[in-house]
Design a protein around this motif. Structure first.
Motif, PDB file in Angstrom:
ATOM      1  N   UNK A   1      18.215  54.186   3.675  1.00 49.92           N
ATOM      2  CA  UNK A   1      18.395  55.312   4.592  1.00 49.92           C
ATOM      3  C   UNK A   1      17.371  55.348   5.704  1.00 49.92           C
ATOM      4  N   UNK A   2      16.310  54.529   5.590  1.00 49.74           N
ATOM      5  CA  UNK A   2      15.244  54.595   6.577  1.00 49.74           C
ATOM      6  C   UNK A   2      14.549  55.943   6.567  1.00 49.74           C
ATOM      7  N   UNK A   3      14.391  56.517   5.387  1.00 51.62           N
ATOM      8  CA  UNK A   3      13.800  57.851   5.262  1.00 51.62           C
ATOM      9  C   UNK A   3      12.415  57.900   5.898  1.00 51.62           C
ATOM     10  N   UNK A   4      12.092  59.045   6.470  1.00 56.07           N
ATOM     11  CA  UNK A   4      10.820  59.202   7.168  1.00 56.07           C
ATOM     12  C   UNK A   4       9.658  59.418   6.209  1.00 56.07           C
ATOM     13  N   UNK A   5       9.937  59.870   5.003  1.00 58.93           N
ATOM     14  CA  UNK A   5       8.871  60.182   4.051  1.00 58.93           C
ATOM     15  C   UNK A   5       8.122  58.915   3.648  1.00 58.93           C
ATOM     16  N   UNK A   6       6.785  58.889   3.722  1.00 60.11           N
ATOM     17  CA  UNK A   6       6.053  57.741   3.186  1.00 60.11           C
ATOM     18  C   UNK A   6       6.193  57.698   1.679  1.00 60.11           C
TER      19      UNK A   6
ATOM     20  N   UNK B   1       6.625  47.693   4.409  1.00 64.32           N
ATOM     21  CA  UNK B   1       7.591  47.919   5.487  1.00 64.32           C
ATOM     22  C   UNK B   1       8.216  49.300   5.333  1.00 64.32           C
ATOM     23  N   UNK B   2       8.573  49.901   6.455  1.00 65.80           N
ATOM     24  CA  UNK B   2       9.294  51.168   6.432  1.00 65.80           C
ATOM     25  C   UNK B   2       8.560  52.314   5.767  1.00 65.80           C
ATOM     26  N   UNK B   3       7.239  52.279   5.783  1.00 66.31           N
ATOM     27  CA  UNK B   3       6.488  53.357   5.153  1.00 66.31           C
ATOM     28  C   UNK B   3       6.371  53.246   3.655  1.00 66.31           C
ATOM     29  N   UNK B   4       6.663  52.050   3.105  1.00 67.61           N
ATOM     30  CA  UNK B   4       6.596  51.849   1.655  1.00 67.61           C
ATOM     31  C   UNK B   4       5.381  50.991   1.294  1.00 67.61           C
TER      32      UNK B   4
ATOM     33  N   UNK C   1      12.986  65.786   2.517  1.00 68.76           N
ATOM     34  CA  UNK C   1      12.704  65.407   3.901  1.00 68.76           C
ATOM     35  C   UNK C   1      11.478  64.500   4.004  1.00 68.76           C
ATOM     36  N   UNK C   2      10.446  64.913   4.743  1.00 60.33           N
ATOM     37  CA  UNK C   2       9.335  64.000   5.013  1.00 60.33           C
ATOM     38  C   UNK C   2       8.148  64.200   4.082  1.00 60.33           C
ATOM     39  N   UNK C   3       8.357  64.835   2.933  1.00 58.10           N
ATOM     40  CA  UNK C   3       7.268  65.016   1.980  1.00 58.10           C
ATOM     41  C   UNK C   3       6.837  63.658   1.426  1.00 58.10           C
ATOM     42  N   UNK C   4       5.535  63.337   1.413  1.00 61.13           N
ATOM     43  CA  UNK C   4       5.085  62.063   0.832  1.00 61.13           C
ATOM     44  C   UNK C   4       5.506  61.959  -0.629  1.00 61.13           C
ATOM     45  N   UNK C   5       5.913  60.758  -1.024  1.00 60.32           N
ATOM     46  CA  UNK C   5       6.430  60.537  -2.382  1.00 60.32           C
ATOM     47  C   UNK C   5       5.554  59.511  -3.086  1.00 60.32           C
TER      48      UNK C   5
END
Length: 251
Positions: free
Chosen positions: A143-148, A173-176, A117-121
């Motif tokens: 997927x546009x995943x919410x996880x940064x 972009x997109x938290x990446x 899920x939204x765990x930072x990676x």
């Protein structure tokens, strides 16, 4: 049903090269058509088997670079001059050529956004160890995943950075986020890291230690061990760190 699925993954199946992309002078991406491919998770790998005309066989394991659900299965392979398999796949193989593969293999190193899920990676790659991490980045984007998600990628020079243009596009972009460390040479005006991975670098790139962070490290054995040890020294839980390593020989 579960046993049938397992046997399917462990069976050899034909693969044919549909497209070849030279990523660096020593690395190429093979985009494959694989009839009956069962699908894979980001971070998994396959076994590749080549068979010579005289019946001699050689096989090696290679990480999957494509995101789950991509139109074609992609392997990105770095040529090792003393290897048995990689010199053929990177240099001799052509579009239309075929070989066998088996898999996917490896659940431990897989990133599954629907599970984590939204765990930072945090992704840490050395050389061609970036390949399974690229599958995770591509899945994150698709997927546009919410996880940064952050990638720290160590390479000897800018010319040896695999997926250089795509990484530029994904960065910011997109938290990446993508950070490069060039260990041997740097282009004029370089503002990124210009040294080998160390604890100070990791402290600047990684989030503060927390129970939520999950980290994937892939590369040569010494690189992986140094990165994992440094993260633990910085206070990250060993259980949050997943590693995949390869030796200096083979290919």
């Amino acid at each position: 049903m579960a046993r049938a699925a397992l046997l399917g993954r462990l069976s050899w199946r034909p693969a044919r090269i549909a497209e070849l992309v030279q990523e660096t002078p020593r690395a190429a991406s093979l985009h494959l058509d694989v009839p009956g491919w069962p699908g894979h998770l980001a971070g998994q790998h396959v076994d590749v088997r080549l068979t010579a005309e005289d019946g001699y066989q050689a096989q090696r394991s290679y990480s999957i670079a494509s995101a789950p659900g991509a139109e074609r299965l992609t392997l990105t392979i770095e040529r090792l001059d003393d290897g048995e398999v990689s010199p053929y796949l990177v240099g001799e193989a052509r579009v239309g050529d075929g070989f066998e593969l088996r898999g996917p293999v490896g659940l431990y190193f897989a990133w599954q956004p629907e599970v984590q899920r939204d765990r930072p990676v945090l992704l840490i790659g050395g050389g061609s160890g970036v390949v399974p991490l690229m599958a995770m980045l591509r899945l994150h984007a698709a997927t546009g995943a919410a996880a940064p998600m952050r990638l720290l990628y160590s390479s000897r020079s800018i010319d040896e950075v695999i997926y250089r243009d795509e990484l530029d596009q994904l960065n910011g972009s997109g938290g990446r986020e993508v950070r490069l460390a060039l260990t041997r040479s740097q282009p004029p005006g370089w503002t990124g890291y210009a040294r080998r991975l160390d604890k100070t670098m990791l402290s600047e790139v990684a989030w503060p230690p927390s129970s939520d962070l999950i980290c994937y490290i892939c590369g040569p054995t010494s690189f992986v061990e140094a990165a994992a040890e440094s993260l633990v020294q910085l206070g990250h839980a060993p259980g949050s760190i997943r590693t995949e390593r390869f030796g200096a020989t083979g290919g």
